[in-house]
Design a protein around this motif. Sequence first.
Motif, mmCIF file in Angstrom:
data_model
loop_
_atom_site.group_PDB
_atom_site.id
_atom_site.type_symbol
_atom_site.label_atom_id
_atom_site.label_comp_id
_atom_site.label_asym_id
_atom_site.label_seq_id
_atom_site.Cartn_x
_atom_site.Cartn_y
_atom_site.Cartn_z
ATOM 1 N N ASP A 1 12.349 3.703 -2.272
ATOM 2 C CA ASP A 1 12.709 2.449 -2.937
ATOM 3 C C ASP A 1 11.870 2.174 -4.180
ATOM 4 O O ASP A 1 12.191 1.269 -4.952
ATOM 5 N N PHE A 2 10.775 2.922 -4.340
ATOM 6 C CA PHE A 2 9.804 2.632 -5.401
ATOM 7 C C PHE A 2 9.272 3.961 -5.907
ATOM 8 O O PHE A 2 8.776 4.784 -5.125
ATOM 9 N N LEU A 3 9.392 4.189 -7.218
ATOM 10 C CA LEU A 3 8.868 5.402 -7.835
ATOM 11 C C LEU A 3 7.759 5.027 -8.810
ATOM 12 O O LEU A 3 7.989 4.289 -9.773
ATOM 13 N N LYS A 4 6.559 5.520 -8.550
ATOM 14 C CA LYS A 4 5.463 5.413 -9.503
ATOM 15 C C LYS A 4 5.372 6.751 -10.225
ATOM 16 O O LYS A 4 5.107 7.778 -9.597
ATOM 17 N N VAL A 5 5.619 6.758 -11.530
ATOM 18 C CA VAL A 5 5.644 8.010 -12.277
ATOM 19 C C VAL A 5 4.526 7.987 -13.312
ATOM 20 O O VAL A 5 4.432 7.086 -14.144
ATOM 21 N N ARG B 1 21.472 2.534 -3.639
ATOM 22 C CA ARG B 1 20.235 1.815 -3.340
ATOM 23 C C ARG B 1 19.530 1.469 -4.650
ATOM 24 O O ARG B 1 19.710 2.138 -5.668
ATOM 25 N N GLU B 2 18.723 0.431 -4.616
ATOM 26 C CA GLU B 2 17.948 0.013 -5.782
ATOM 27 C C GLU B 2 16.570 0.650 -5.729
ATOM 28 O O GLU B 2 15.922 0.665 -4.679
ATOM 29 N N VAL B 3 16.132 1.202 -6.840
ATOM 30 C CA VAL B 3 14.818 1.829 -6.943
ATOM 31 C C VAL B 3 14.014 1.113 -8.023
ATOM 32 O O VAL B 3 14.478 0.958 -9.152
ATOM 33 N N VAL B 4 12.820 0.669 -7.672
ATOM 34 C CA VAL B 4 11.909 0.062 -8.640
ATOM 35 C C VAL B 4 11.145 1.190 -9.329
ATOM 36 O O VAL B 4 10.568 2.062 -8.674
#
Length: 445
Positions: A166-170, A198-201
Amino acid sequence: MGWNSWDSFGTTVTEAEVLDNARFLAEHMAGAGWSTVVVDIQWYEPTARAGGYNPGAPVLLDELGVQRPVPARFPSAADGAGFAPLARQVHDLGLRFGVHLLRGIPRRAVGADLPVPGTPYRTGEIADRSSTCSWNDDNYGLDLAHPGARAWLDAQVDRVVGWGVDFLKVDDMLAPYHTDAVEALAAAVARAEDRHGREVVLSLSPGTSLSVAHLDHLRRHADLWRVSDDLWDRWDDVESQFARLARWAPHQRPGAWADADMLPLGRIGVRAERGEPRDSLLTEAERRTMLSLWCLARSPLFVGGHLPASDAATIADLTRTDVLDVLNRSTGGRELLREGDTVVWGAAGDRTLDGVRWAGIFSTASSPRRVTVPAASAGLAVGPRAGAAGAHDGARPSDGARPVLVDVWTGERVPLVPPSAATGGDHLVDVEVPAHGVRLLRLDP
């Protein structure tokens, strides 16, 4: 608002430790709004260790050249399951699950010259070998002018989002600012969101020397972005964020947040990049300064401490809903005054708290000091005879009663000093502020 593994475990966090923190978050903190659990860098490296990165690390890859979790640390990832089983366990706790990625393509994938799915190209063709990260050598950049590079990036992001992320830190996106990589990543995430429903932050880092000149581009392509390098449990690190947040806070808006970095609070350094295992070296006053400033500036909040081993006072501060109201139910947070050791921030309640105002009276001095500022300079202007409820400017006073502020952290009532010839006809805020501390004051209508 969530937890990130970096400050406690660096490159070495395990599935058991992630779940320990997820369960603690769900049981003790979710009611205050804490919702996301993030596995930071090197989850794909079998030789990861505390205290830095391993040059030429033997990262684990799947048949596409996409990173896969190390089964010795993440047992549920065995047999090609990836992070799907761990994501399900986090979701079952009512939380969201996030992972860290590094810009580009693994060097080992490039060296293996693997086929790029759906194309005639191979991974050896799509790397930009001149574009590398200055602090981690796992990856090359992608040659995003090459159609095979975009196809591989789509495959990577699709694989990760398909696990239930749900959350990608790049990382390695903003220093220097990689315009093409930001745009390509955002497009790949959008396509994966559509495919998986789905929603990805999307969070970008690090923010070393990040300029507001990039604001419009960031708003179009990311949900949050770091505005500093890594922040640790040192007063100097906290103090340096005052100026950065003064620059970024006026631009905050839903879906596009400037991020002042993780909160190095509680039990940190367990197996981290920096320092020995320790409780955060920030004092209580410094901790409350950090939380007050982050909330007034409406920065995302990601705590880095190992939550089950963190002290009760820290957890209590992190779950103070009256403090978190400033984060979640305010508007217009900004620096109002900076003079010597005194910094003053203000914010107003949103439509759910119409008429409420907050002021953060900060002192960067190394010893306690008395701070006196005009109420109007703290965003707390009231009529000349405003009532105890703190009537709006021009409102009818109630029998000359004195307006009263409440210190959100302590519950102390702080009467405004009434106007006089000596005060120039303005109410004054007159408070004692701890060393490196804050008085977070609320005025209700």
